[in-house]
Write a protein that holds these residues in place. Structure first.
Motif, short mmCIF file in Angstrom:
data_model
loop_
_atom_site.label_atom_id
_atom_site.label_comp_id
_atom_site.label_asym_id
_atom_site.label_seq_id
_atom_site.Cartn_x
_atom_site.Cartn_y
_atom_site.Cartn_z
N ASN A 68 0.84 -1.19 0.00
CA ASN A 68 0.00 0.00 0.00
C ASN A 68 0.88 1.24 0.00
N ARG A 69 0.76 2.03 -1.05
CA ARG A 69 1.48 3.30 -1.15
C ARG A 69 0.43 4.38 -1.42
N SER A 70 -0.19 4.82 -0.35
CA SER A 70 -1.34 5.71 -0.46
C SER A 70 -0.93 7.18 -0.32
N GLY A 71 -1.88 8.04 -0.67
CA GLY A 71 -1.68 9.47 -0.51
C GLY A 71 -1.88 10.23 -1.80
N ALA A 72 -2.23 11.52 -1.65
CA ALA A 72 -2.38 12.44 -2.78
C ALA A 72 -3.37 11.92 -3.82
N ALA A 73 -4.52 11.44 -3.33
CA ALA A 73 -5.61 10.98 -4.21
C ALA A 73 -5.15 9.88 -5.17
N GLY A 74 -4.25 9.02 -4.69
CA GLY A 74 -3.77 7.91 -5.51
C GLY A 74 -2.54 8.21 -6.33
N ARG A 75 -2.08 9.46 -6.29
CA ARG A 75 -0.95 9.84 -7.15
C ARG A 75 0.36 9.19 -6.72
N ILE A 76 0.57 9.04 -5.42
CA ILE A 76 1.84 8.49 -4.93
C ILE A 76 2.03 7.06 -5.44
N GLY A 77 1.02 6.24 -5.29
CA GLY A 77 1.12 4.86 -5.75
C GLY A 77 1.20 4.75 -7.26
N THR A 78 0.43 5.59 -7.95
CA THR A 78 0.44 5.57 -9.41
C THR A 78 1.80 5.97 -9.96
N GLU A 79 2.38 7.04 -9.42
CA GLU A 79 3.71 7.50 -9.86
C GLU A 79 4.77 6.44 -9.57
N TYR A 80 4.62 5.75 -8.45
CA TYR A 80 5.60 4.71 -8.10
C TYR A 80 5.63 3.63 -9.17
N VAL A 81 4.46 3.22 -9.63
CA VAL A 81 4.39 2.19 -10.67
C VAL A 81 4.96 2.72 -11.98
N ILE A 82 4.62 3.95 -12.33
CA ILE A 82 5.09 4.54 -13.58
C ILE A 82 6.62 4.60 -13.63
N ARG A 83 7.23 4.90 -12.49
CA ARG A 83 8.69 5.05 -12.44
C ARG A 83 9.44 3.74 -12.23
N ALA A 84 8.72 2.67 -11.99
CA ALA A 84 9.37 1.37 -11.75
C ALA A 84 9.92 0.80 -13.05
N PRO A 85 10.90 -0.09 -12.97
CA PRO A 85 11.41 -0.75 -14.18
C PRO A 85 10.28 -1.49 -14.90
N ALA A 86 10.29 -1.39 -16.22
CA ALA A 86 9.24 -2.02 -17.03
C ALA A 86 9.58 -3.48 -17.30
N ASP A 87 9.64 -4.28 -16.23
CA ASP A 87 10.06 -5.66 -16.36
C ASP A 87 9.02 -6.66 -15.86
N GLY A 88 7.84 -6.16 -15.46
CA GLY A 88 6.78 -7.04 -15.00
C GLY A 88 6.81 -7.34 -13.51
N TYR A 89 7.83 -6.86 -12.81
CA TYR A 89 7.95 -7.18 -11.39
C TYR A 89 7.31 -6.13 -10.49
#
Length: 325
Positions: A68-89
């Motif tokens: 759970n990476r909550s906060g900022a109306a879902g932006r924190i978790g969404t940005e975390y995924v966007i910036r993660a390596p695009a490797d499926g993990y």
């Protein structure tokens, strides 16, 4: 002559790079996968994620760990995924609020969910519901609308917060029915429901799972559900379409996404495994326990639905003049 060995070495490296990538994809997954939930534990989004994670991990052969990476109306978790390596993990849970409403109502969004994420599948649909305080003596949705129309500004509705899906639902309700209610934003649906129970606010727009216990106990009156058909747990409550307000009849949804650039082969593998997980009795039972319906459509179909939802929410935000910072 001295250049040739160097040139040959470069050629070997260039040939080896695609081979290495192919081998990595062939071995996928070789370690645990993280599933990012952009909201706190205990909510509907978290429950959906955890219902799917364990069966999905068993099918893939590696644990799927919910974070759970909550906060900022879902932006924190969404940005975390966007910036993660695009490797499926690193995968993420997408919702109407975090991936369709937040991007169109906040003026300082630094990303584009359609460009920066790879849709995998729509996991489940969940009905939304409009409930009112027992102190409000109305028989049905029509009589509620008439009461609000007769007294502009007197009545209030609560939501899980400014810029939430429930907030947009409330504003669309006002626009569609030509009514005027004051929006009271809360930090989540739980405190909104508590104030409705106490009569401090008139109505609450919410996902059905969190409101259902109060409906079943008779403490709150459900006027309509947003779903394709009536919900079995509250069969006497009509859909918004049946009640004459079809514009509000869209259910909420929860999807699975990866960072943009994730190899198509990995996206397809995760999709197939997720579809298999959603078909298990274990997942059907867990989702059905809170009126959620498993979906499991193809990535391109979910991408089209995401685009359609964003445009719908953008139109509502524009009509209601909702801009947040």
């Amino acid at each position: 002559m001295s250049i040739r060995p160097f040139t040959a070495a470069i050629a070997i490296v260039m040939l080896a790079a695609p081979l290495t990538a192919s081998l990595a994809q062939a071995d996928f997954p070789s370690k645990p996968i993280r599933l990012i939930v952009p909201f706190p534990p205990g909510g509907t989004t978290d429950v959906v994620a955890r219902a799917v994670a364990d069966p999905l991990g068993k099918i893939l052969g590696q644990p799927v760990v919910v974070e759970n990476r909550s906060g900022a109306a879902g932006r924190i978790g969404t940005e975390y995924v966007i910036r993660a390596p695009a490797d499926g993990y690193t995968l993420g849970i997408a919702t109407v609020s975090s991936h369709a409403v937040t991007p169109v109502v906040y003026s300082d969004i630094s990303y584009n969910v359609e460009r920066d994420l790879a849709p995998i599948t729509r996991l489940a649909s969940v009905p939304n519901v409009l409930t009112v305080s027992k102190s409000l003596k109305v028989d049905d949705l029509s009589s509620f609308i008439k009461a609000v129309q007769a007294h502009p500004g007197r009545y209030t509705y609560g939501s899980a917060g400014s810029g939430s899906e429930a907030n947009m639902m409330g504003e669309l309700f006002k626009l569609t029915t030509k009514t005027d209610m004051l929006h009271v934003p809360y930090k989540g649906s739980a405190p909104a429901l508590q104030d409705a129970l106490g009569g401090q606010i008139t109505a609450v727009f919410d996902n059905l799972p969190s409101s259902l216990p109060y409906i079943l106990s008779g403490d709150l009156q459900a006027l309509a559900v947003a779903a394709p058909e009536r919900v079995s747990s509250i069969p006497n409550v009509p859909t918004f379409k049946e009640a004459g307000v079809p514009e509000l009849n869209d259910a909420s949804w929860f999807g699975l996404v990866a960072p943009a650039g994730t190899p198509p082969e990995i996206v397809e593998q995760i999709y197939q495994a997720t579809k298999q997980a959603l078909a298990t009795q274990e997942v059907k039972t867990r989702l059905g326990g809170f009126s959620a319906v498993p979906v499991g459509n193809r990535p391109e179909a979910f991408a089209a639905q995401l685009k359609e939802e964003i445009e719908k929410q953008r139109a509502t935000a524009k009509r209601a003049n909702i801009v947040l910072h």
